[in-house]
Design an enzyme around this catalytic site. Structure first.
Site, short mmCIF file in Angstrom:
data_model
loop_
_atom_site.label_atom_id
_atom_site.label_comp_id
_atom_site.label_asym_id
_atom_site.label_seq_id
_atom_site.Cartn_x
_atom_site.Cartn_y
_atom_site.Cartn_z
N GLY A 248 -1.38 25.29 44.86
CA GLY A 248 -0.63 25.33 46.10
C GLY A 248 -1.31 25.72 47.38
N ARG A 330 1.53 9.05 52.30
CA ARG A 330 1.93 10.43 52.60
C ARG A 330 2.63 10.60 53.96
NH1 ARG A 330 -0.89 14.40 52.98
NH2 ARG A 330 0.51 15.87 51.94
N TYR A 334 6.22 12.19 53.60
CA TYR A 334 6.33 13.58 54.04
C TYR A 334 6.10 13.79 55.53
CZ TYR A 334 4.71 13.64 49.13
OH TYR A 334 4.52 13.39 47.81
N CYS A 360 4.59 -5.36 54.57
CA CYS A 360 5.70 -6.00 55.25
C CYS A 360 6.90 -5.09 55.33
CB CYS A 360 6.04 -7.30 54.55
SG CYS A 360 4.81 -8.53 54.93
N GLU A 361 6.74 -3.98 56.01
CA GLU A 361 7.90 -3.18 56.41
C GLU A 361 7.48 -2.27 57.54
OE1 GLU A 361 8.57 -1.15 52.45
OE2 GLU A 361 8.89 0.53 53.81
N1 LLP Z 1 0.53 22.91 39.37
C1 LLP Z 1 1.72 22.31 39.32
C2 LLP Z 1 2.65 22.61 38.25
C3 LLP Z 1 2.06 21.37 40.32
O1 LLP Z 1 3.26 20.79 40.28
C4 LLP Z 1 1.15 21.09 41.35
C5 LLP Z 1 1.47 20.13 42.39
C6 LLP Z 1 -0.10 21.75 41.34
C7 LLP Z 1 -0.37 22.66 40.33
C8 LLP Z 1 -1.15 21.50 42.38
O2 LLP Z 1 -0.75 21.90 43.63
P1 LLP Z 1 -1.78 21.80 44.88
O3 LLP Z 1 -2.84 22.85 44.68
O4 LLP Z 1 -2.35 20.43 44.87
O5 LLP Z 1 -0.94 22.07 46.05
N2 LLP Z 1 2.30 14.49 46.42
C9 LLP Z 1 2.42 15.67 47.25
C10 LLP Z 1 2.02 16.92 46.49
C11 LLP Z 1 2.81 17.14 45.26
C12 LLP Z 1 2.38 18.37 44.53
C13 LLP Z 1 2.96 18.39 43.19
N3 LLP Z 1 2.55 19.47 42.39
C14 LLP Z 1 1.59 15.49 48.51
O6 LLP Z 1 0.97 14.45 48.65
O7 LLP Z 1 1.57 16.38 49.35
#
Ligand code: LLP
Length: 431
Positions: A248, A330, A334, A360-361
């Site tokens: 995170g 993204r 988001y 095409c959108e």
């Molecule tokens: N652990 C778990 C259980 C997770 O669900 C995630 C991310 C991570 C670790 C890794 O988190 P990070 O360090 O990458 O923040 N597609 C979205 C992000 C979705 C994150 C999902 N889970 C985006 O492009 O921002």
């Protein structure tokens, strides 16, 4: 510049990881994902060193491979001594095909099917992160059938607001992941797991969200988790050996974004865990974290060629490139911010454009309202920075567009890690 690996050389050419974008675009074509392998390694080492300093041998960082999953990445992770977090048989298979050791694979997911569970037990992966009681029962049956005792962590929802955007907020009580501490649900979940003879309950997992900048979020999470660990010890006599705090940490997409000193955060976090566990009379657990974005985001850049420029007096101006929401969804998903650079970097008159894709959108926007040279034209190169996380891994074939290749840059060399999809690849699955 936004990141150390983005710079201009003496003749003003935009370079990534020391290599000219123009030359790479000529060699590999566009759209093009570039990945700076040296940067990925440096990020892994930052985590490994910080963990070693703060926790000694009692800790391991896992790379959350949903951020970017292809064979080369798992090879790098193996070489850097990382574990990996996976969420599907596809990610596990890719890791194994890269020669990544099965015992260092953690398997997540809130909707694992019977086949997923069978596949992963058979593959001999190190640890399941069990999301819920239904999965617990299926896994117990499968492990028993295969005659093994499967190591598991149990996913707990601590009830924390990580102050991030909704789609990636996973720590609050009312989310689809894990079992909440609230209403003793998690207590019953652990009790149930402990009654299963084919499962070895190593400890607990939680993940509160992605793009977390707030200093206190992980500390708050620890407070909730340690008090739950104490409750487990007091009511069930169960001692939590491993604690996984998820991923995170946020990264900088814009010059104006905050920088997080991750090693300093980890040091402070370790101190906090030590204090809280001591107060609770619990031993310090083996600590795991699962960074994804902060390992690969700044190792990525996407290069596009401008197809069309539309100046619309009194309305928006558009720069249309040869990729789009298919290689980077993204902004659409988001409203994510990105830094966009024109390859020439010339200092002349600028105008405001929406950088959009070829799909095409009209929602196919890469980044709205950015400043680019007023005389930008077809054939110019555009770089979108910090695209190493959740770009290639979320890419699609919408409009039957082939996905771009991933080219690895390492020690001044370049090589294809994922080749460009061809027109025939696009119908390879059609019968
Ligand atoms: N652990 C778990 C259980 C997770 O669900 C995630 C991310 C991570 C670790 C890794 O988190 P990070 O360090 O990458 O923040 N597609 C979205 C992000 C979705 C994150 C999902 N889970 C985006 O492009 O921002």
């Amino acid at each position: 510049m936004l990141s150390e690996n983005i710079e201009r050389n003496e003749v003003g050419e935009l370079c990534f990881a020391g290599q000219s974008i123009r030359r790479l675009a000529e060699q590999y074509g566009t759209p093009l994902y570039l990945m700076d392998a040296d940067r990925i390694r440096a990020n892994c080492r930052m985590y490994r060193n910080a963990f070693r300093e703060s926790f000694g041998e009692k800790a391991l960082p896992l790379y959350a491979s949903k951020a970017a999953s292809f064979r080369q990445i798992y090879r790098i992770m193996a070489e850097e001594g990382m574990g990996v977090d996976t969420v599907s048989p596809g990610e596990i298979h890719t890791a194994l095909r890269a020669g990544f050791p099965a015992e260092k694979i953690w398997f997540h997911g809130d909707g694992k099917t019977d086949e997923d569970i069978r596949y992963a037990v058979r593959a001999g992966i190190g640890c399941f992160v069990v999301d819920n009681e239904t999965e617990l029962a299926c896994l117990q049956a499968e492990a028993k059938a295969q005659g093994i005792r499967q190591k598991v962590l149990l996913r707990i929802t601590p009830g924390i607001d990580p102050h991030t955007y909704e789609a990636v907020n996973t720590g609050m009580v009312d989310v689809k992941f894990g079992v909440p501490i609230a209403e003793e649900q998690a207590l019953h979940f652990v009790e149930k797991a402990l009654s299963m003879d084919a499962l070895e309950v190593a400890g607990l997992h939680c993940h509160v969200g992605s793009m977390v900048f707030d200093e206190m979020v992980f500390e708050d999470t620890v407070d909730h988790m340690v008090s739950f660990m104490k409750e487990l010890r007091d009511t069930l006599g169960y001692e939590t050996k491993e604690l996984n705090l998820g991923g995170g940490y946020g990264v900088r997409y814009l010059e104006t974004d905050k920088t997080i000193d991750i090693p300093a955060r980890i040091r402070a976090l370790a101190e906090h865990i030590r204090q809280r566990t001591e107060e609770a009379g619990l031993p310090m657990p083996f600590l795991l974290m699962e960074p994804g974005r902060s390992i690969v985001a700044d190792a990525g850049m996407t290069v596009y060629t401008v197809s069309t420029v539309k100046h619309q007096p009194g309305f928006k101006n558009y720069v249309i490139v040869d990729g789009g929401m298919t290689d980077n969804p993204r902004y659409c998903l988001y409203k994510a911010s990105y830094t966009v650079l024109h390859e020439s970097g010339h200092e002349g008159k600028k105008e405001t454009f929406d950088l959009v894709g070829r799909c095409c959108e009209s929602g196919d926007i890469l980044q709205p309202g950015i400043k680019l040279p007023a005389d930008i034209k077809r054939g110019d190169l555009i770089a979108v920075c910090i695209t190493g996380a959740y770009n290639y891994s979320m890419a699609s074939n919408y409009n039957r567009l082939g996905r771009p290749p991933v080219v690895m840059l390492e020690q001044g060399e370049s090589s294809v890690a994922v080749r460009r999809e061809t027109l025939d690849d696009l119908c390879a699955m059609d019968l």
